[in-house]
Design an enzyme around this catalytic site. Structure first.
Site, PDB file in Angstrom:
ATOM      1  CG  ASP A  35     -33.045 -42.024 -57.765  1.00  0.00           C
ATOM      2  OD1 ASP A  35     -32.374 -41.100 -57.259  1.00  0.00           O
ATOM      3  OD2 ASP A  35     -34.124 -42.425 -57.309  1.00  0.00           O
ATOM      4  CE1 TYR A  38     -24.817 -42.826 -55.503  1.00  0.00           C
ATOM      5  CE2 TYR A  38     -26.154 -44.807 -55.762  1.00  0.00           C
ATOM      6  CZ  TYR A  38     -25.184 -44.092 -55.082  1.00  0.00           C
ATOM      7  OH  TYR A  38     -24.576 -44.643 -53.990  1.00  0.00           O
ATOM      8  CG  LEU A  85     -27.930 -36.449 -21.827  1.00  0.00           C
ATOM      9  CD1 LEU A  85     -28.882 -36.362 -23.008  1.00  0.00           C
ATOM     10  CD2 LEU A  85     -27.110 -35.168 -21.711  1.00  0.00           C
ATOM     11  CE  LYS A 117     -32.493 -37.366 -24.116  1.00  0.00           C
ATOM     12  NZ  LYS A 117     -33.270 -38.558 -24.481  1.00  0.00           N
ATOM     13  NE  ARG A 138     -25.051 -43.918 -22.572  1.00  0.00           N
ATOM     14  CZ  ARG A 138     -25.499 -44.364 -21.412  1.00  0.00           C
ATOM     15  NH1 ARG A 138     -26.291 -45.415 -21.374  1.00  0.00           N
ATOM     16  NH2 ARG A 138     -25.150 -43.780 -20.279  1.00  0.00           N
ATOM     17  CE1 TYR A 229     -24.964 -37.381 -28.713  1.00  0.00           C
ATOM     18  CE2 TYR A 229     -26.736 -37.737 -30.294  1.00  0.00           C
ATOM     19  CZ  TYR A 229     -26.023 -38.136 -29.178  1.00  0.00           C
ATOM     20  OH  TYR A 229     -26.367 -39.294 -28.524  1.00  0.00           O
ATOM     21  CE  LYS A 293     -25.385 -32.287 -26.337  1.00  0.00           C
ATOM     22  NZ  LYS A 293     -24.959 -33.103 -27.481  1.00  0.00           N
ATOM     23  CE  LYS A 317     -36.037 -37.374 -21.521  1.00  0.00           C
ATOM     24  NZ  LYS A 317     -36.626 -38.352 -20.690  1.00  0.00           N
ATOM     25  CB  CYS A 411     -66.856 -61.784 -39.979  1.00  0.00           C
ATOM     26  SG  CYS A 411     -66.518 -60.235 -40.840  1.00  0.00           S
ATOM     27  CB  CYS A 414     -69.523 -61.011 -44.106  1.00  0.00           C
ATOM     28  SG  CYS A 414     -68.393 -62.254 -43.449  1.00  0.00           S
TER      29      CYS A 414
HETATM   30  O1  D41 Z   1     -30.354 -36.401 -29.615  1.00  0.00           O
HETATM   31  C1  D41 Z   1     -29.990 -37.026 -28.624  1.00  0.00           C
HETATM   32  N1  D41 Z   1     -30.653 -38.107 -28.245  1.00  0.00           N
HETATM   33  C2  D41 Z   1     -28.792 -36.613 -27.849  1.00  0.00           C
HETATM   34  C3  D41 Z   1     -28.321 -37.467 -26.853  1.00  0.00           C
HETATM   35  C4  D41 Z   1     -28.131 -35.404 -28.096  1.00  0.00           C
HETATM   36  N2  D41 Z   1     -28.550 -34.548 -29.071  1.00  0.00           N
HETATM   37  N3  D41 Z   1     -27.046 -35.074 -27.378  1.00  0.00           N
HETATM   38  C5  D41 Z   1     -26.576 -35.891 -26.396  1.00  0.00           C
HETATM   39  N4  D41 Z   1     -25.476 -35.524 -25.727  1.00  0.00           N
HETATM   40  C6  D41 Z   1     -24.971 -36.307 -24.766  1.00  0.00           C
HETATM   41  C7  D41 Z   1     -23.755 -35.871 -24.041  1.00  0.00           C
HETATM   42  C8  D41 Z   1     -23.935 -34.480 -23.553  1.00  0.00           C
HETATM   43  C9  D41 Z   1     -23.469 -36.772 -22.863  1.00  0.00           C
HETATM   44  C10 D41 Z   1     -22.593 -35.924 -24.988  1.00  0.00           C
HETATM   45  C11 D41 Z   1     -27.200 -37.137 -26.106  1.00  0.00           C
HETATM   46  C12 D41 Z   1     -26.614 -37.930 -25.089  1.00  0.00           C
HETATM   47  N5  D41 Z   1     -25.513 -37.482 -24.446  1.00  0.00           N
HETATM   48  C13 D41 Z   1     -27.119 -39.217 -24.635  1.00  0.00           C
HETATM   49  N6  D41 Z   1     -27.927 -40.031 -25.278  1.00  0.00           N
HETATM   50  C14 D41 Z   1     -28.132 -41.111 -24.508  1.00  0.00           C
HETATM   51  C15 D41 Z   1     -27.443 -40.999 -23.361  1.00  0.00           C
HETATM   52  C16 D41 Z   1     -26.792 -39.800 -23.427  1.00  0.00           C
END
Ligand code: D41
Length: 668
Positions: A35, A38, A85, A117, A138, A229, A293, A317, A411, A414
């Protein structure tokens, strides 16, 4: 003033070098220099830019913070909409999605990329000719808000891309997630609780709240991070697959989460999910699932989208992190500042693999708002490793036996009066010598980011306070081995070690001490800012309200709290007692000098300077000059006819410098 060519060249070289180290440190987590090294590069650049302001470019590493507060966020239309998504929640739904994808692609082979995610906030970052120009949230997917100045403060975000094969794309709009790590989120909330500010419910809200600040200085003080991403638009670069996209973004110097995988079939996708779920707790960031994806961008094109979500991606999820249990009791805890916090004691219940038996209710208003009564059935939630919270009560399951909670007017520790100050949500115990307050104050003082006294655990603090051996922080410095041996069955050796640790803590720096004192509203950040402005505790104690609020980042609330703290007789005596124990740190003239954080003791007569001059040299280089030799001392400088201190230094194995060596070390 015209900029000499060699200065311009040097500034460019410094920028390139700093960019490289920023990338190594913040993106790759693999620093190559210290550091201090730097800082030297950075300071040199700052100095050049100060001397020749026309050298400053918006993408200079010195230009991350410092933009003035905005009036409002300008709307930014997304040339390519930011899609949302579709979700699924189990293996069956994932299979249905995979079936549909394969059917639509006529049964040809499909590869998938899986990514965690992150629970953050999506953003779009535009780079033109490799330079970061615009960053937007967004929003509704079509139009976001211009948060460029705030995004620039995120250290993972390159202000300039690295060239690939000698060139950078003409235009690149990358998309990613701004997030806050779980540990940082917890620390931020703790600080907010201390300041009496509302806490963030989860890391995502904390990230969103921090990014959507009109004053970039506030965003800069929040530890936001970034992963990218996706690519929204690209000119001058061709990308064919998600795999190539992630590798390319990483090569351009952008932060890509390394935890992604190319999967050849659904079994691999499912395995990625299970693995992520298993490691979820241990990950530094909060995730609420994974994103799958289609790898091939041409296949994506053919799949298209429905209802503003691509058919080629899906979020899988994690199961809900909620459970239902009963409130056995609502206990009241006393904090360091005397704040009384109601805590629900629950019938133990498992929430995503962890047994939960307590949940904070923050304050009386929160108990009312959520309508939680003793005996109630409640929904509890754990998000990542966030403190469990009660989401809501289930009044429909009441029997009539439930009792409403009332904040006690005494309290619980005490028995002293508990008062609720106007415009404060918290009730406080007003007794400064309340054992619960002392206990919390000492725990805080000893904690890692404060005086960092290892071996002084919570239990031991409890016993020391209960035994009356510690009535205020400074009493720690009066402890003897016998005291420790009587209150806890501790071996001689551990007692010695602990006393050494306590001794070592005398070298505490000014910002740490300011934080360690536990002045309400003074967190680590405020402590640092104050220590930059005031050279000692005494100077701070004397500061007027105007001088205090004149410090950037110190508002009237912090100023009032500091004034109240130093205005209090007990606290003034505490400061004196600390000074008597040898704790009176000075602001560090330099945080990177050869003596940064070091404690130096002089003995004997110096020939080149007086004691006072020598002292000032040490302080100017970030060190502290002490009078007595103890284990906390780093160097003893011996002049002519040294005294006892030299012997003591030899005994303790502390390095002894001659006057010549001291001059060589300090460059005098
Ligand atoms: O990590 C995330 N939250 C994440 C969100 C991710 N790894 N990939 C994402 N890819 C997309 C698309 C496929 C539409 C490009 C996303 C999201 N969308 C996303 N996050 C919030 C709305 C959409």
């Amino acid at each position: 003033m015209a900029v000499p060519p060699d200065v311009r060249t040097r500034a460019e070289a410094l920028r390139a070098e700093i960019r490289r180290h920023d990338h190594l440190y913040h993106v790759l987590d693999r620093p190559e220099i210290t550091d201090a090294e730097y800082d030297r590069l950075f300071r040199e650049l700052v100095a050049l830019e100060a001397q020749y302001p026309e050298l400053v470019t918006p993408d200079s590493p010195t230009q991350r913070a410092g933009a003035p507060p905005a009036e409002e966020f300008r709307p930014v239309p997304h040339a390519v909409p930011m899609l949302s998504l579709q979700n699924c929640f189990d293996a069956g739904e994932l299979r249905d999605w995979d079936d549909r994808v394969r059917r639509l692609l006529g049964g040809e082979p499909v590869l998938y990329v899986c990514e965690p995610k992150l629970d953050g906030l999506s953003v779009a970052l535009t780079y033109e000719d490799g330079r970061f120009t615009v960053g937007a949230t967004r929003g509704d997917g079509r139009t976001g808000e211009d948060v460029t100045a705030n995004l620039r403060t995120i250290r993972q975000l390159p202000l300039r891309l690295f060239p690939l094969n000698g060139t950078v794309p003409r235009l690149l709009e990358v998309r990613g997630e701004v997030y806050m790590e779980k540990a940082a989120f917890r620390a931020l909330n703790e600080e907010r609780a201390r300041r009496g500010e509302p806490e963030f419910a989860n890391p995502r809200n904390a990230a969103a709240g921090s990014l959507r600040q009109l004053d970039p200085a506030i965003t800069a003080s929040r530890p936001l991070k970034l992963f990218v991403y996706h690519v929204g638009r690209a000119e001058g670069i061709t990308i064919r697959t998600q795999e190539q996209l992630l590798r390319t973004l990483a090569a351009l110097g952008l932060p890509v989460n390394p935890r992604w995988e190319l999967c050849r079939d659904l079994a691999r996708v499912e395995a990625f999910y299970q693995d992520l779920l298993r490691h979820r707790e241990a990950l530094p960031y909060a995730t609420d699932g994974m994103v799958v994806k289609v790898n091939d961008l041409a296949q994506r094109e053919r799949l298209g989208e429905v209802a503003r979500a691509p058919r080629w991606a899906i979020a899988y999820k994690f199961p809900a992190e909620e459970a239902v249990t009963r409130v056995r009791e609502i206990a009241v805890q006393v904090g360091r500042t005397g704040a009384l916090t109601p805590v629900a004691i629950l019938d133990p219940v498992e929430v995503s693999g962890v047994t939960v038996s307590r949940a904070t209710l923050h304050n009386e208003d929160e108990v009312r708002r959520k309508d939680v009564r003793v005996g109630d059935w409640v929904v509890v939630r754990r998000a990542g490793d966030v403190i469990p919270e009660i989401v809501r009560s289930l009044p429909e399951r009441r029997t009539g036996e439930e009792r409403e909670f009332r904040m006690p007017d005494r309290c619980p520790a005490c028995g002293g009066p508990a008062v609720r100050l106007e415009d404060e949500a918290a009730h406080r115990c007003a007794n400064l010598s309340c054992p619960a307050r002392i206990r919390e104050a000492v725990r805080h003082y000893a904690s890692r980011r404060a005086a960092d006294i290892q071996g002084l655990g919570d239990k031991l603090v409890d016993r020391l306070v209960a035994a009356g051996l510690v009535r205020r922080i400074s009493d720690l410095y009066l402890l003897r081995a016998e005291d420790l041996l009587t209150v806890e069955r501790m071996g001689e050796k551990s007692a010695r070690n602990l006393l050494d640790q306590i001794e070592r803590s005398k070298g505490i720096t000014l910002p740490r001490l300011l934080y360690a004192l536990g002045i309400p509203h003074v967190g680590e950040r405020a402590a640092e800012l104050l220590a930059e402005r005031f050279p000692s505790l005494a100077a701070l104690a004397k500061a007027s309200a105007d001088e205090l609020t004149g410090v950037r980042g110190v508002g009237p609330e912090i100023a009032a709290s500091i004034a109240a703290f130093f205005g209090n007789e007990e606290n003034r005596r505490l400061i004196e007692a600390l000074a008597a124990a040898g704790i009176d740190p000075r602001a560090e003239g330099s945080r990177t000098g050869p003596l940064a954080g070091k404690v130096v003791v002089f003995t004997g007569t110096l020939s080149a300077f007086t004691r006072d001059e020598a002292r000032r040299i040490v302080e100017g280089l970030g060190g502290r000059a002490a009078s007595g030799v103890s284990r906390g001392v780093d160097y003893v400088v011996a002049g002519r006819d040294p005294g006892e201190k030299l012997l003591r230094a030899r005994e303790l194995g502390i390095p002894v410098l001659s006057e010549e060596e001291f001059r060589a070390l300090t460059g005098r």
